[in-house]
Design a protein around this motif. Sequence first.
Motif, PDB file in Angstrom:
ATOM      1  N   VAL A 198       1.021  -1.543   0.374  1.00 27.52           N
ATOM      2  CA  VAL A 198       0.012  -0.287  -0.189  1.00 27.52           C
ATOM      3  C   VAL A 198       0.850   1.601   0.089  1.00 27.52           C
ATOM      4  O   VAL A 198       2.033   1.251   0.223  1.00 27.52           O
ATOM      5  N   THR A 199       0.436   2.634  -0.411  1.00 27.96           N
ATOM      6  CA  THR A 199       1.037   4.121  -0.403  1.00 27.96           C
ATOM      7  C   THR A 199       1.265   4.480   0.867  1.00 27.96           C
ATOM      8  O   THR A 199       0.275   3.611   1.689  1.00 27.96           O
ATOM      9  N   ALA A 200       1.452   5.500   1.222  1.00 30.33           N
ATOM     10  CA  ALA A 200       1.804   5.812   2.969  1.00 30.33           C
ATOM     11  C   ALA A 200       0.385   6.592   2.628  1.00 30.33           C
ATOM     12  O   ALA A 200      -0.509   5.820   4.119  1.00 30.33           O
ATOM     13  N   ALA A 201      -0.568   6.996   1.898  1.00 24.16           N
ATOM     14  CA  ALA A 201      -1.838   7.611   2.343  1.00 24.16           C
ATOM     15  C   ALA A 201      -2.743   6.298   2.644  1.00 24.16           C
ATOM     16  O   ALA A 201      -3.732   5.973   3.549  1.00 24.16           O
ATOM     17  N   GLU A 202      -3.234   5.024   1.832  1.00 19.80           N
ATOM     18  CA  GLU A 202      -3.937   3.874   2.094  1.00 19.80           C
ATOM     19  C   GLU A 202      -3.675   3.464   3.496  1.00 19.80           C
ATOM     20  O   GLU A 202      -4.102   2.956   4.215  1.00 19.80           O
ATOM     21  N   ARG A 203      -2.029   3.028   3.992  1.00 19.04           N
ATOM     22  CA  ARG A 203      -1.087   2.806   4.928  1.00 19.04           C
ATOM     23  C   ARG A 203      -2.033   3.176   6.289  1.00 19.04           C
ATOM     24  O   ARG A 203      -2.622   2.809   7.757  1.00 19.04           O
ATOM     25  N   TYR A 204      -1.975   4.916   6.407  1.00 22.36           N
ATOM     26  CA  TYR A 204      -2.143   5.122   6.719  1.00 22.36           C
ATOM     27  C   TYR A 204      -4.530   5.165   7.292  1.00 22.36           C
ATOM     28  O   TYR A 204      -5.166   5.718   8.486  1.00 22.36           O
ATOM     29  N   GLN A 205      -4.751   5.203   6.780  1.00 26.46           N
ATOM     30  CA  GLN A 205      -6.566   5.296   6.229  1.00 26.46           C
ATOM     31  C   GLN A 205      -6.997   3.840   6.776  1.00 26.46           C
ATOM     32  O   GLN A 205      -7.588   3.306   7.669  1.00 26.46           O
ATOM     33  N   VAL A 206      -5.597   2.481   7.237  1.00 31.31           N
ATOM     34  CA  VAL A 206      -5.823   1.534   7.370  1.00 31.31           C
ATOM     35  C   VAL A 206      -5.308   1.691   9.104  1.00 31.31           C
ATOM     36  O   VAL A 206      -6.696   1.213   9.386  1.00 31.31           O
ATOM     37  N   GLN A 207      -4.817   1.804   8.624  1.00 35.05           N
ATOM     38  CA  GLN A 207      -4.117   2.168  10.511  1.00 35.05           C
ATOM     39  C   GLN A 207      -5.658   3.329  11.373  1.00 35.05           C
ATOM     40  O   GLN A 207      -5.981   2.345  12.252  1.00 35.05           O
ATOM     41  N   ASP A 208      -6.237   3.829  10.664  1.00 35.15           N
ATOM     42  CA  ASP A 208      -6.922   4.597  11.429  1.00 35.15           C
ATOM     43  C   ASP A 208      -8.329   3.614  11.503  1.00 35.15           C
ATOM     44  O   ASP A 208      -9.312   3.289  12.120  1.00 35.15           O
ATOM     45  N   TRP A 209      -8.710   2.952  10.267  1.00 33.79           N
ATOM     46  CA  TRP A 209      -9.446   1.676  10.721  1.00 33.79           C
ATOM     47  C   TRP A 209      -9.641   1.027  11.422  1.00 33.79           C
ATOM     48  O   TRP A 209     -10.066   0.001  12.069  1.00 33.79           O
ATOM     49  N   LEU A 210      -8.635   0.307  11.855  1.00 35.34           N
ATOM     50  CA  LEU A 210      -7.901  -0.572  12.822  1.00 35.34           C
ATOM     51  C   LEU A 210      -8.020  -0.219  14.079  1.00 35.34           C
ATOM     52  O   LEU A 210      -8.076  -0.755  15.260  1.00 35.34           O
ATOM     53  N   ALA A 211      -7.172   0.868  14.118  1.00 32.53           N
ATOM     54  CA  ALA A 211      -8.018   2.287  15.569  1.00 32.53           C
ATOM     55  C   ALA A 211      -9.547   2.061  15.961  1.00 32.53           C
ATOM     56  O   ALA A 211      -9.755   2.648  17.080  1.00 32.53           O
ATOM     57  N   ASN A 212     -10.131   2.527  15.013  1.00 33.95           N
ATOM     58  CA  ASN A 212     -11.594   2.770  15.501  1.00 33.95           C
ATOM     59  C   ASN A 212     -12.514   2.073  14.936  1.00 33.95           C
ATOM     60  O   ASN A 212     -13.388   1.868  15.295  1.00 33.95           O
ATOM     61  N   ASP A 213     -12.797   0.826  14.285  1.00 32.61           N
ATOM     62  CA  ASP A 213     -13.763  -0.096  13.384  1.00 32.61           C
ATOM     63  C   ASP A 213     -13.425  -1.274  14.075  1.00 32.61           C
ATOM     64  O   ASP A 213     -12.254  -2.032  13.655  1.00 32.61           O
ATOM     65  N   ALA A 214     -14.332  -1.906  14.520  1.00 33.34           N
ATOM     66  CA  ALA A 214     -14.628  -3.255  15.126  1.00 33.34           C
ATOM     67  C   ALA A 214     -14.487  -3.871  13.651  1.00 33.34           C
ATOM     68  O   ALA A 214     -14.257  -4.981  14.233  1.00 33.34           O
ATOM     69  N   ASN A 215     -15.421  -4.151  12.944  1.00 33.23           N
ATOM     70  CA  ASN A 215     -15.358  -4.761  11.764  1.00 33.23           C
ATOM     71  C   ASN A 215     -13.665  -5.307  10.943  1.00 33.23           C
ATOM     72  O   ASN A 215     -13.238  -5.931  10.857  1.00 33.23           O
ATOM     73  N   SER A 216     -13.028  -3.604  10.947  1.00 31.04           N
ATOM     74  CA  SER A 216     -11.461  -4.082  10.070  1.00 31.04           C
ATOM     75  C   SER A 216     -11.032  -4.053  11.092  1.00 31.04           C
ATOM     76  O   SER A 216     -10.066  -5.059  10.438  1.00 31.04           O
ATOM     77  N   GLN A 217     -10.941  -4.151  12.246  1.00 30.48           N
ATOM     78  CA  GLN A 217     -10.151  -5.415  13.653  1.00 30.48           C
ATOM     79  C   GLN A 217     -10.485  -6.500  13.578  1.00 30.48           C
ATOM     80  O   GLN A 217      -9.466  -7.177  13.645  1.00 30.48           O
TER      81      GLN A 217
END
Length: 173
Positions: free
Chosen positions: A38-57
Amino acid sequence: MNSNFDAHNCSGQKAARDMDSLQRDRFELISAYIDGEVTAAERYQVQDWLANDANSQRLYARLMKLRQGLHQLPVPATQVTTQETANQVFSRIDRRRIRNTMVWGSAAIAAMFVSAFSGILPGSQFMPRLAQTPVTEEAAEPLMIAVNRPVIQIPKAKSASPENFIDSAIFNP
């Protein structure tokens, strides 16, 4: 009543398709994140999902478990060594070369026999002979020019007078 139901059903299907598309995109992005693609922007997006979204976790945990399971699968032992495989490949190539050489050699021999029997080669017994026409000496007949007396009768044309010309121009425009 049916039209309202159908409209409601269509919008529900569209929402479900959009949700499936969103989930599919999220799945692909998290999978690419795990693989480091992933690109840097996509990495930040996924890290945000993992920090805030239970389904993504949960999805991330399932994908990591699947990846670990794939890495732990036993690799079946091969019964043939790489050297034996390479030797088999080269022997097949050699057999093809021999077969191609035999085919081309056979074709060349067949072409030579055909050309020998058809008379292409010099000194062939079956050489076709061309028919020759006998040359006869005929007396040369002198050319006759008939200026005053033609050989065939030539019909006379109508005489062209000015009256005939004017009449024909008026009646035949």
